[in-house]
Design an enzyme around this catalytic site. Structure first.
Site, PDB file in Angstrom:
ATOM      1  N   HIS A 234      45.015  37.422  36.521  1.00 28.66           N
ATOM      2  CA  HIS A 234      44.186  36.407  35.868  1.00 28.66           C
ATOM      3  C   HIS A 234      45.070  35.478  35.033  1.00 28.66           C
ATOM      4  O   HIS A 234      45.945  35.923  34.307  1.00 28.66           O
ATOM      5  CB  HIS A 234      43.163  37.104  34.966  1.00 28.66           C
ATOM      6  CG  HIS A 234      42.123  36.205  34.439  1.00 28.66           C
ATOM      7  ND1 HIS A 234      40.997  35.863  35.147  1.00 28.66           N
ATOM      8  CD2 HIS A 234      42.038  35.554  33.257  1.00 28.66           C
ATOM      9  CE1 HIS A 234      40.257  35.054  34.420  1.00 28.66           C
ATOM     10  NE2 HIS A 234      40.869  34.849  33.268  1.00 28.66           N
TER      11      HIS A 234
ATOM     12  N   CYS B  76      39.317  30.263  33.940  1.00 27.51           N
ATOM     13  CA  CYS B  76      38.718  31.420  33.248  1.00 27.51           C
ATOM     14  C   CYS B  76      37.248  31.127  32.949  1.00 27.51           C
ATOM     15  O   CYS B  76      36.497  30.829  33.851  1.00 27.51           O
ATOM     16  CB  CYS B  76      39.475  31.747  31.963  1.00 27.51           C
ATOM     17  SG  CYS B  76      41.204  32.085  32.182  1.00 27.51           S
TER      18      CYS B  76
ATOM     19  N   ASP C 245      42.798  40.863  39.608  1.00 26.38           N
ATOM     20  CA  ASP C 245      41.794  40.380  38.665  1.00 26.38           C
ATOM     21  C   ASP C 245      40.441  40.987  39.027  1.00 26.38           C
ATOM     22  O   ASP C 245      39.501  40.285  39.410  1.00 26.38           O
ATOM     23  CB  ASP C 245      41.748  38.846  38.718  1.00 26.38           C
ATOM     24  CG  ASP C 245      40.995  38.231  37.551  1.00 26.38           C
ATOM     25  OD1 ASP C 245      40.507  38.975  36.672  1.00 26.38           O
ATOM     26  OD2 ASP C 245      40.884  36.997  37.529  1.00 26.38           O
TER      27      ASP C 245
END
Length: 121
Positions: free
Chosen positions: A90, A12, A59
């Protein structure tokens, strides 16, 4: 493992930091970005080491910047291989919503680091 074999991985926000670290650390040997945002395209030209990208099909926020980043990396002659894994979103390595896909992606990360940092195929 060799003493000079340093790699970095981020997830991330940390994936974006992995990109940035690769752009600013000449001694690095390899980097992995797991569904992280790309830095500015002009920063990508400073990367000197091979990278691996792990992305999720679902995502859009992260994948929206991927074409520009990949184009900049290729234009600069950089070695950045990436995969967009199907049917996951994600954070799929952590959530393991689809264990088979997560295991496939994680195996690719391990193989990449083994090749780049340890010298094993």
């Amino acid at each position: 493992m060799r003493a000079d074999a340093v790699g970095v991985i981020g997830f991330c926000w940390g994936g974006g930091q992995s990109f940035r670290y690769a752009a600013n650390t000449p001694a690095l040997r390899a980097f992995v970005v797991c569904y992280g945002p790309s830095p500015r395209t002009e920063d990508l030209a400073r990367i000197r080491v091979p990278g691996l990208g792990v992305y999720a099909e679902n995502d859009a926020r992260i994948n929206g910047g991927l074409p520009d980043a990949v184009a900049a990396l290729r234009a600069a002659g950089k070695n950045y291989q990436y995969t967009i894994y199907p049917g996951v979103g994600h954070g799929f390595l952590r959530s393991r919503d689809n264990p088979a896909v997560a295991d496939t992606a994680w195996s690719a990360v391990i193989r990449f680091f083994q090749t780049r940092l340890v010298g094993k195929e």
